[in-house]
Design a protein around this motif. Structure first.
Motif, PDB file in Angstrom:
ATOM      1  N   LEU A  54     -47.489 -26.887 -25.865  1.00 43.11           N
ATOM      2  CA  LEU A  54     -47.061 -25.491 -25.910  1.00 43.11           C
ATOM      3  C   LEU A  54     -45.818 -25.340 -26.776  1.00 43.11           C
ATOM      4  CD1 LEU A  54     -47.438 -22.581 -24.978  1.00 43.11           C
ATOM      5  CD2 LEU A  54     -46.136 -23.151 -22.918  1.00 43.11           C
ATOM      6  N   LYS A  55     -44.870 -26.257 -26.647  1.00 46.75           N
ATOM      7  CA  LYS A  55     -43.650 -26.209 -27.462  1.00 46.75           C
ATOM      8  C   LYS A  55     -44.003 -26.318 -28.940  1.00 46.75           C
ATOM      9  CE  LYS A  55     -39.169 -28.410 -28.104  1.00 46.75           C
ATOM     10  NZ  LYS A  55     -39.094 -29.402 -29.155  1.00 46.75           N
ATOM     11  N   GLU A  56     -44.939 -27.196 -29.284  1.00 48.13           N
ATOM     12  CA  GLU A  56     -45.376 -27.328 -30.672  1.00 48.13           C
ATOM     13  C   GLU A  56     -45.979 -26.019 -31.178  1.00 48.13           C
ATOM     14  OE1 GLU A  56     -47.992 -30.684 -30.601  1.00 48.13           O
ATOM     15  OE2 GLU A  56     -46.341 -32.132 -30.498  1.00 48.13           O
ATOM     16  N   ASP A  57     -46.776 -25.352 -30.349  1.00 45.40           N
ATOM     17  CA  ASP A  57     -47.372 -24.065 -30.729  1.00 45.40           C
ATOM     18  C   ASP A  57     -46.298 -23.003 -30.948  1.00 45.40           C
ATOM     19  OD1 ASP A  57     -49.870 -25.215 -30.495  1.00 45.40           O
ATOM     20  OD2 ASP A  57     -50.314 -24.307 -28.544  1.00 45.40           O
ATOM     21  N   VAL A  58     -45.350 -22.931 -30.031  1.00 43.03           N
ATOM     22  CA  VAL A  58     -44.282 -21.935 -30.133  1.00 43.03           C
ATOM     23  C   VAL A  58     -43.449 -22.196 -31.386  1.00 43.03           C
ATOM     24  CG1 VAL A  58     -42.138 -21.111 -29.064  1.00 43.03           C
ATOM     25  CG2 VAL A  58     -44.178 -21.416 -27.670  1.00 43.03           C
ATOM     26  N   GLU A  59     -43.100 -23.453 -31.622  1.00 44.40           N
ATOM     27  CA  GLU A  59     -42.276 -23.771 -32.787  1.00 44.40           C
ATOM     28  C   GLU A  59     -43.026 -23.554 -34.099  1.00 44.40           C
ATOM     29  OE1 GLU A  59     -38.864 -26.730 -31.187  1.00 44.40           O
ATOM     30  OE2 GLU A  59     -40.684 -27.703 -31.943  1.00 44.40           O
ATOM     31  N   ALA A  60     -44.335 -23.749 -34.099  1.00 45.53           N
ATOM     32  CA  ALA A  60     -45.123 -23.483 -35.301  1.00 45.53           C
ATOM     33  C   ALA A  60     -45.105 -21.995 -35.643  1.00 45.53           C
ATOM     34  CB  ALA A  60     -46.559 -23.967 -35.103  1.00 45.53           C
ATOM     35  N   ARG A  61     -45.045 -21.151 -34.619  1.00 44.53           N
ATOM     36  CA  ARG A  61     -45.033 -19.694 -34.852  1.00 44.53           C
ATOM     37  C   ARG A  61     -43.651 -19.148 -35.130  1.00 44.53           C
ATOM     38  NH1 ARG A  61     -48.524 -16.329 -30.652  1.00 44.53           N
ATOM     39  NH2 ARG A  61     -47.832 -14.704 -32.061  1.00 44.53           N
ATOM     40  N   PHE A  62     -42.628 -19.674 -34.443  1.00 46.50           N
ATOM     41  CA  PHE A  62     -41.318 -19.038 -34.473  1.00 46.50           C
ATOM     42  C   PHE A  62     -40.185 -19.914 -34.986  1.00 46.50           C
ATOM     43  CE2 PHE A  62     -43.698 -17.302 -30.827  1.00 46.50           C
ATOM     44  CZ  PHE A  62     -43.953 -16.052 -31.350  1.00 46.50           C
ATOM     45  N   GLY A  63     -40.443 -21.199 -35.194  1.00 50.38           N
ATOM     46  CA  GLY A  63     -39.391 -22.109 -35.622  1.00 50.38           C
ATOM     47  C   GLY A  63     -38.849 -22.889 -34.439  1.00 50.38           C
ATOM     48  N   PRO A  64     -37.893 -23.789 -34.704  1.00 51.75           N
ATOM     49  CA  PRO A  64     -37.369 -24.670 -33.666  1.00 51.75           C
ATOM     50  C   PRO A  64     -36.754 -23.915 -32.488  1.00 51.75           C
ATOM     51  CG  PRO A  64     -36.548 -25.302 -35.832  1.00 51.75           C
ATOM     52  CD  PRO A  64     -37.256 -24.007 -35.992  1.00 51.75           C
ATOM     53  N   LEU A  65     -36.989 -24.424 -31.285  1.00 57.09           N
ATOM     54  CA  LEU A  65     -36.401 -23.843 -30.084  1.00 57.09           C
ATOM     55  C   LEU A  65     -35.028 -24.423 -29.787  1.00 57.09           C
ATOM     56  CD1 LEU A  65     -39.472 -23.733 -27.699  1.00 57.09           C
ATOM     57  CD2 LEU A  65     -38.298 -21.796 -28.728  1.00 57.09           C
ATOM     58  N   HIS A  70     -34.013 -32.405 -30.676  1.00 60.18           N
ATOM     59  CA  HIS A  70     -35.121 -32.061 -29.786  1.00 60.18           C
ATOM     60  C   HIS A  70     -36.285 -31.414 -30.527  1.00 60.18           C
ATOM     61  CE1 HIS A  70     -32.840 -33.087 -26.225  1.00 60.18           C
ATOM     62  NE2 HIS A  70     -31.826 -32.442 -26.754  1.00 60.18           N
ATOM     63  N   SER A  71     -36.054 -30.991 -31.770  1.00 59.86           N
ATOM     64  CA  SER A  71     -37.093 -30.361 -32.575  1.00 59.86           C
ATOM     65  C   SER A  71     -36.966 -30.844 -34.010  1.00 59.86           C
ATOM     66  CB  SER A  71     -36.942 -28.835 -32.547  1.00 59.86           C
ATOM     67  OG  SER A  71     -37.050 -28.331 -31.242  1.00 59.86           O
ATOM     68  N   PHE A  72     -38.098 -31.033 -34.679  1.00 62.07           N
ATOM     69  CA  PHE A  72     -38.083 -31.416 -36.076  1.00 62.07           C
ATOM     70  C   PHE A  72     -37.775 -30.199 -36.939  1.00 62.07           C
ATOM     71  CE2 PHE A  72     -40.676 -34.723 -34.167  1.00 62.07           C
ATOM     72  CZ  PHE A  72     -40.102 -35.855 -34.728  1.00 62.07           C
ATOM     73  N   SER A  78     -34.127 -25.581 -41.088  1.00 61.56           N
ATOM     74  CA  SER A  78     -34.704 -24.312 -40.640  1.00 61.56           C
ATOM     75  C   SER A  78     -34.158 -23.793 -39.321  1.00 61.56           C
ATOM     76  CB  SER A  78     -36.221 -24.443 -40.538  1.00 61.56           C
ATOM     77  OG  SER A  78     -36.565 -25.466 -39.642  1.00 61.56           O
ATOM     78  N   TYR A  79     -33.398 -24.617 -38.615  1.00 61.12           N
ATOM     79  CA  TYR A  79     -32.955 -24.197 -37.279  1.00 61.12           C
ATOM     80  C   TYR A  79     -32.117 -22.914 -37.321  1.00 61.12           C
ATOM     81  CZ  TYR A  79     -31.031 -24.348 -32.582  1.00 61.12           C
ATOM     82  OH  TYR A  79     -30.662 -24.024 -31.315  1.00 61.12           O
ATOM     83  N   SER A  80     -31.261 -22.796 -38.309  1.00 59.41           N
ATOM     84  CA  SER A  80     -30.393 -21.615 -38.369  1.00 59.41           C
ATOM     85  C   SER A  80     -31.075 -20.422 -39.029  1.00 59.41           C
ATOM     86  CB  SER A  80     -29.098 -21.948 -39.113  1.00 59.41           C
ATOM     87  OG  SER A  80     -29.401 -22.323 -40.451  1.00 59.41           O
ATOM     88  N   GLN A  81     -32.273 -20.604 -39.578  1.00 57.26           N
ATOM     89  CA  GLN A  81     -32.951 -19.539 -40.304  1.00 57.26           C
ATOM     90  C   GLN A  81     -33.982 -18.781 -39.478  1.00 57.26           C
ATOM     91  OE1 GLN A  81     -31.817 -18.842 -43.372  1.00 57.26           O
ATOM     92  NE2 GLN A  81     -30.364 -20.487 -42.929  1.00 57.26           N
ATOM     93  N   THR A  82     -34.386 -19.317 -38.359  1.00 55.00           N
ATOM     94  CA  THR A  82     -35.428 -18.676 -37.558  1.00 55.00           C
ATOM     95  C   THR A  82     -34.786 -17.806 -36.484  1.00 55.00           C
ATOM     96  OG1 THR A  82     -35.491 -20.575 -36.083  1.00 55.00           O
ATOM     97  CG2 THR A  82     -37.035 -20.569 -37.921  1.00 55.00           C
ATOM     98  N   PRO A  83     -35.537 -16.869 -35.914  1.00 57.12           N
ATOM     99  CA  PRO A  83     -34.970 -16.068 -34.826  1.00 57.12           C
ATOM    100  C   PRO A  83     -34.674 -16.948 -33.609  1.00 57.12           C
ATOM    101  CG  PRO A  83     -37.266 -15.474 -35.215  1.00 57.12           C
ATOM    102  CD  PRO A  83     -36.908 -16.516 -36.215  1.00 57.12           C
ATOM    103  N   TRP A  84     -33.632 -16.620 -32.906  1.00 59.27           N
ATOM    104  CA  TRP A  84     -33.314 -17.324 -31.664  1.00 59.27           C
ATOM    105  C   TRP A  84     -34.379 -16.982 -30.625  1.00 59.27           C
ATOM    106  CZ3 TRP A  84     -29.767 -20.951 -32.095  1.00 59.27           C
ATOM    107  CH2 TRP A  84     -28.846 -20.853 -33.130  1.00 59.27           C
TER     108      TRP A  84
END
Length: 88
Positions: A54-65, A70-72, A78-84
């Motif tokens: 599920l985490k992989e699915d969420v991160e594929a859609r929205f970026g790292p959590l 803890h996330s690639f 990309s961590y600072s570029q995606t929505p929180w």
């Protein structure tokens, strides 16, 4: 729609991830005092796998959590570029 209920598919995914996290924490606490409970260990392992997918699915859609290993990240960072998570 009541308070705390998911508003759409995006919220549903995050709500499901939070629910799995809650159950995993509860099972962790239980297993600290019942380390030989094979059924609980099986549930823990199954939910851990479900959470990973599920985490992989969420991160594929929205970026790292989360950051800190803890996330690639793709290139560029990309961590600072995606929505929180609370902005989704």
């Amino acid at each position: 729609m009541g308070k705390g209920e998911p508003k759409g598919d995006d919220d549903h995914l995050l709500h499901e991830l939070q629910a799995i996290d809650f159950v995993l924490m509860d099972l962790t606490l239980y297993l600290d005092t019942h380390p030989a409970d094979g059924t609980a260990i099986s549930q823990y392992n199954a939910l851990t796998l479900q959470r990973k997918k599920l985490k992989e699915d969420v991160e594929a859609r929205f970026g790292p959590l989360s950051g800190a290993g803890h996330s690639f990240s793709g290139y560029p960072w990309s961590y600072s570029q995606t929505p929180w998570p609370w902005q989704v």
